[in-house]
Design a protein around this motif. Sequence first.
Motif, PDB file in Angstrom:
ATOM      1  N   TYR A   1      45.671  55.141  47.351  1.00  0.00           N
ATOM      2  CA  TYR A   1      46.651  54.642  46.364  1.00  0.00           C
ATOM      3  C   TYR A   1      47.703  53.774  47.032  1.00  0.00           C
ATOM      4  O   TYR A   1      48.212  52.818  46.443  1.00  0.00           O
ATOM      5  CB  TYR A   1      47.265  55.806  45.569  1.00  0.00           C
TER       6      TYR A   1
ATOM      7  N   LEU B   1      59.889  56.106  42.436  1.00  0.00           N
ATOM      8  CA  LEU B   1      59.157  56.227  41.166  1.00  0.00           C
ATOM      9  C   LEU B   1      59.703  55.263  40.118  1.00  0.00           C
ATOM     10  O   LEU B   1      58.935  54.578  39.433  1.00  0.00           O
ATOM     11  CB  LEU B   1      59.229  57.666  40.658  1.00  0.00           C
ATOM     12  N   ARG B   2      61.040  55.157  40.009  1.00  0.00           N
ATOM     13  CA  ARG B   2      61.625  54.287  38.971  1.00  0.00           C
ATOM     14  C   ARG B   2      61.326  52.821  39.252  1.00  0.00           C
ATOM     15  O   ARG B   2      61.027  52.065  38.351  1.00  0.00           O
ATOM     16  CB  ARG B   2      63.133  54.506  38.877  1.00  0.00           C
TER      17      ARG B   2
ATOM     18  N   LEU C   1      55.348  43.809  34.826  1.00  0.00           N
ATOM     19  CA  LEU C   1      54.109  43.019  34.987  1.00  0.00           C
ATOM     20  C   LEU C   1      53.345  42.982  33.660  1.00  0.00           C
ATOM     21  O   LEU C   1      52.836  41.941  33.245  1.00  0.00           O
ATOM     22  CB  LEU C   1      53.228  43.626  36.075  1.00  0.00           C
TER      23      LEU C   1
ATOM     24  N   HIS D   1      60.722  48.797  45.596  1.00  0.00           N
ATOM     25  CA  HIS D   1      59.793  49.927  45.678  1.00  0.00           C
ATOM     26  C   HIS D   1      59.267  50.066  47.096  1.00  0.00           C
ATOM     27  O   HIS D   1      59.300  51.140  47.696  1.00  0.00           O
ATOM     28  CB  HIS D   1      58.661  49.645  44.690  1.00  0.00           C
ATOM     29  N   LEU D   2      58.790  48.964  47.657  1.00  0.00           N
ATOM     30  CA  LEU D   2      58.258  48.981  49.031  1.00  0.00           C
ATOM     31  C   LEU D   2      59.372  49.321  50.019  1.00  0.00           C
ATOM     32  O   LEU D   2      59.187  50.138  50.928  1.00  0.00           O
ATOM     33  CB  LEU D   2      57.631  47.623  49.367  1.00  0.00           C
TER      34      LEU D   2
ATOM     35  N   GLU E   1      62.871  59.589  46.382  1.00  0.00           N
ATOM     36  CA  GLU E   1      61.665  59.678  45.554  1.00  0.00           C
ATOM     37  C   GLU E   1      61.956  59.161  44.141  1.00  0.00           C
ATOM     38  O   GLU E   1      61.144  58.450  43.541  1.00  0.00           O
ATOM     39  CB  GLU E   1      61.133  61.112  45.472  1.00  0.00           C
TER      40      GLU E   1
ATOM     41  N   HIS F   1      46.706  51.981  41.319  1.00  0.00           N
ATOM     42  CA  HIS F   1      47.652  52.658  42.216  1.00  0.00           C
ATOM     43  C   HIS F   1      48.311  53.826  41.494  1.00  0.00           C
ATOM     44  O   HIS F   1      48.365  54.947  41.990  1.00  0.00           O
ATOM     45  CB  HIS F   1      48.671  51.623  42.669  1.00  0.00           C
ATOM     46  N   PHE F   2      48.766  53.581  40.256  1.00  0.00           N
ATOM     47  CA  PHE F   2      49.444  54.610  39.455  1.00  0.00           C
ATOM     48  C   PHE F   2      48.458  55.737  39.094  1.00  0.00           C
ATOM     49  O   PHE F   2      48.762  56.916  39.221  1.00  0.00           O
ATOM     50  CB  PHE F   2      50.024  53.973  38.191  1.00  0.00           C
TER      51      PHE F   2
ATOM     52  N   TYR G   1      60.082  52.956  49.949  1.00  0.00           N
ATOM     53  CA  TYR G   1      58.979  53.657  50.638  1.00  0.00           C
ATOM     54  C   TYR G   1      59.176  53.577  52.148  1.00  0.00           C
ATOM     55  O   TYR G   1      59.046  54.583  52.864  1.00  0.00           O
ATOM     56  CB  TYR G   1      57.638  53.022  50.243  1.00  0.00           C
TER      57      TYR G   1
ATOM     58  N   GLY H   1      48.222  49.740  46.354  1.00  0.00           N
ATOM     59  CA  GLY H   1      49.597  49.339  46.072  1.00  0.00           C
ATOM     60  C   GLY H   1      50.016  48.207  46.987  1.00  0.00           C
ATOM     61  O   GLY H   1      50.609  47.203  46.554  1.00  0.00           O
ATOM     62  N   PHE H   2      49.668  48.357  48.272  1.00  0.00           N
ATOM     63  CA  PHE H   2      50.037  47.340  49.257  1.00  0.00           C
ATOM     64  C   PHE H   2      49.292  46.034  48.997  1.00  0.00           C
ATOM     65  O   PHE H   2      49.856  44.943  49.105  1.00  0.00           O
ATOM     66  CB  PHE H   2      49.765  47.851  50.671  1.00  0.00           C
TER      67      PHE H   2
ATOM     68  N   LEU I   1      47.664  57.875  42.233  1.00  0.00           N
ATOM     69  CA  LEU I   1      48.740  58.659  42.864  1.00  0.00           C
ATOM     70  C   LEU I   1      49.139  59.863  42.022  1.00  0.00           C
ATOM     71  O   LEU I   1      49.694  60.828  42.543  1.00  0.00           O
ATOM     72  CB  LEU I   1      49.952  57.780  43.167  1.00  0.00           C
TER      73      LEU I   1
ATOM     74  N   GLY J   1      58.759  51.642  40.994  1.00  0.00           N
ATOM     75  CA  GLY J   1      57.326  51.422  40.785  1.00  0.00           C
ATOM     76  C   GLY J   1      57.023  51.285  39.309  1.00  0.00           C
ATOM     77  O   GLY J   1      56.299  50.369  38.887  1.00  0.00           O
TER      78      GLY J   1
ATOM     79  N   PHE K   1      50.937  44.245  46.246  1.00  0.00           N
ATOM     80  CA  PHE K   1      52.153  43.600  46.753  1.00  0.00           C
ATOM     81  C   PHE K   1      51.816  42.289  47.445  1.00  0.00           C
ATOM     82  O   PHE K   1      52.416  41.240  47.165  1.00  0.00           O
ATOM     83  CB  PHE K   1      52.880  44.537  47.724  1.00  0.00           C
TER      84      PHE K   1
HETATM   85  C1  HEM Z   1      53.889  47.742  48.466  1.00  0.00           C
HETATM   86  C2  HEM Z   1      53.107  48.713  48.535  1.00  0.00           C
HETATM   87  C3  HEM Z   1      53.333  50.002  47.780  1.00  0.00           C
HETATM   88  C4  HEM Z   1      53.556  51.230  48.292  1.00  0.00           C
HETATM   89  C5  HEM Z   1      53.611  51.596  49.766  1.00  0.00           C
HETATM   90  C6  HEM Z   1      53.754  52.141  47.183  1.00  0.00           C
HETATM   91  C7  HEM Z   1      54.004  53.502  47.325  1.00  0.00           C
HETATM   92  C8  HEM Z   1      54.265  54.352  46.266  1.00  0.00           C
HETATM   93  C9  HEM Z   1      54.656  55.741  46.414  1.00  0.00           C
HETATM   94  C10 HEM Z   1      54.797  56.478  47.742  1.00  0.00           C
HETATM   95  C11 HEM Z   1      54.840  56.241  45.174  1.00  0.00           C
HETATM   96  C12 HEM Z   1      55.347  57.647  44.802  1.00  0.00           C
HETATM   97  C13 HEM Z   1      54.276  58.618  44.860  1.00  0.00           C
HETATM   98  C14 HEM Z   1      54.842  59.998  44.554  1.00  0.00           C
HETATM   99  O1  HEM Z   1      55.985  60.271  44.898  1.00  0.00           O
HETATM  100  O2  HEM Z   1      54.068  60.753  43.975  1.00  0.00           O
HETATM  101  C15 HEM Z   1      54.556  55.168  44.253  1.00  0.00           C
HETATM  102  C16 HEM Z   1      54.635  55.305  42.908  1.00  0.00           C
HETATM  103  C17 HEM Z   1      54.393  54.268  42.046  1.00  0.00           C
HETATM  104  N1  HEM Z   1      54.131  52.955  42.387  1.00  0.00           N
HETATM  105 FE1  HEM Z   1      53.873  52.219  44.188  1.00  0.00          FE
HETATM  106  N2  HEM Z   1      53.645  51.458  46.000  1.00  0.00           N
HETATM  107  C18 HEM Z   1      53.390  50.143  46.335  1.00  0.00           C
HETATM  108  C19 HEM Z   1      53.212  49.089  45.484  1.00  0.00           C
HETATM  109  C20 HEM Z   1      53.266  49.212  44.129  1.00  0.00           C
HETATM  110  C21 HEM Z   1      53.068  48.111  43.216  1.00  0.00           C
HETATM  111  C22 HEM Z   1      52.735  46.684  43.640  1.00  0.00           C
HETATM  112  C23 HEM Z   1      53.216  48.621  41.965  1.00  0.00           C
HETATM  113  C24 HEM Z   1      53.133  47.940  40.624  1.00  0.00           C
HETATM  114  C25 HEM Z   1      52.728  46.754  40.418  1.00  0.00           C
HETATM  115  C26 HEM Z   1      53.515  50.037  42.102  1.00  0.00           C
HETATM  116  C27 HEM Z   1      53.714  50.905  41.063  1.00  0.00           C
HETATM  117  C28 HEM Z   1      53.967  52.254  41.204  1.00  0.00           C
HETATM  118  C29 HEM Z   1      54.107  53.178  40.070  1.00  0.00           C
HETATM  119  C30 HEM Z   1      53.969  52.800  38.597  1.00  0.00           C
HETATM  120  C31 HEM Z   1      54.383  54.430  40.605  1.00  0.00           C
HETATM  121  C32 HEM Z   1      54.560  55.769  39.845  1.00  0.00           C
HETATM  122  C33 HEM Z   1      55.888  55.784  39.188  1.00  0.00           C
HETATM  123  C34 HEM Z   1      56.071  57.054  38.355  1.00  0.00           C
HETATM  124  O3  HEM Z   1      55.414  58.057  38.606  1.00  0.00           O
HETATM  125  O4  HEM Z   1      56.922  56.977  37.437  1.00  0.00           O
HETATM  126  N3  HEM Z   1      53.545  50.366  43.441  1.00  0.00           N
HETATM  127  N4  HEM Z   1      54.207  54.026  44.943  1.00  0.00           N
END
Ligand code: HEM
Length: 226
Positions: free
Chosen positions: A117, A47-48, A57, A93-94, A43, A164-165, A97, A121-122, A168, A50, A125
């Motif tokens: 969310y 998070l880092r 970006l 990140h992906l 996790e 997405h952010f 996940y 996010g997907f 979530l 993402g 991507f």
């Molecule tokens: C490829 C598809 C993606 C999936 C399946 C995905 C999935 C996730 C998941 C499961 C989390 C954590 C949620 C949690 O533990 O509460 C997350 C957090 C995050 N994702 Fe994604 N994500 C995707 C794409 C992206 C993209 C393209 C970006 C940015 C351009 C992004 C930015 C973030 C950020 C900023 C966070 C929160 C980080 C934090 O809380 O510090 N994600 N994502």
Amino acid sequence: MASAWQAKAARWIRPAAWLGGLVPLILLVAGAFTGGLGADPIEYVTLRTGFAALLLLMCTLAVSPLRRLTGWNWLAPARRTLGLCAFLYVCLHLSTYLVDQGFAWTYIVEDVVERPYVTVGFTAFLLLVPLAVTSTKGWIRRMGKRWQKLHRMVYLAAGLGVLHFIWLVKSDLREPLIFAAVFALLMALRIPALAGRRPGRAAAARRGAPGSRDERPGETRPATTA
Ligand code: HEM
């Protein structure tokens, strides 16, 4: 004639952008070796990576307005480097996940379809993939004007990353809302360009900065090109 410090900056901008872009990865690798990834490393890394993806970006989208406002055209090469780093973190990140879901593809497809969310996010991507693939000079040459049109998708990808952010986060919305405000500002700073008013252009011409000729339509060179 560009000043001596601008000539030096033009030489160092790309290595500096690579170093800056790779700092989050270096910290994660160091954390992996020193047990610094917290109680739930998966996790933590999700998070880092993402956060790093979205931050890079935003940095990428900041290059053109900054160039326009300052006339510092030597900043331009940072766009591709920062963009490629952002894409690197989205892929990490992906991948994290997918590891977290144990590569249970049926469940992952359900998750992408059912959890908004994850859906956005997907989608973000998927939008970034062609931008990364066409980030080379060869593609710029081959695609010509279609390349700039394609690379405007970086705006949508960044916007979906912010959404997405926001979607979530369960409680503290401060960080996602700061990203949303920065994104809105970076988009707003482009409006003069669309209206043909170039506050930075006159400044650049006044300072005689190299390349003060406006780069439009190259303005929207995506985050992922030279
Ligand atoms: C490829 C598809 C993606 C999936 C399946 C995905 C999935 C996730 C998941 C499961 C989390 C954590 C949620 C949690 O533990 O509460 C997350 C957090 C995050 N994702 Fe994604 N994500 C995707 C794409 C992206 C993209 C393209 C970006 C940015 C351009 C992004 C930015 C973030 C950020 C900023 C966070 C929160 C980080 C934090 O809380 O510090 N994600 N994502």
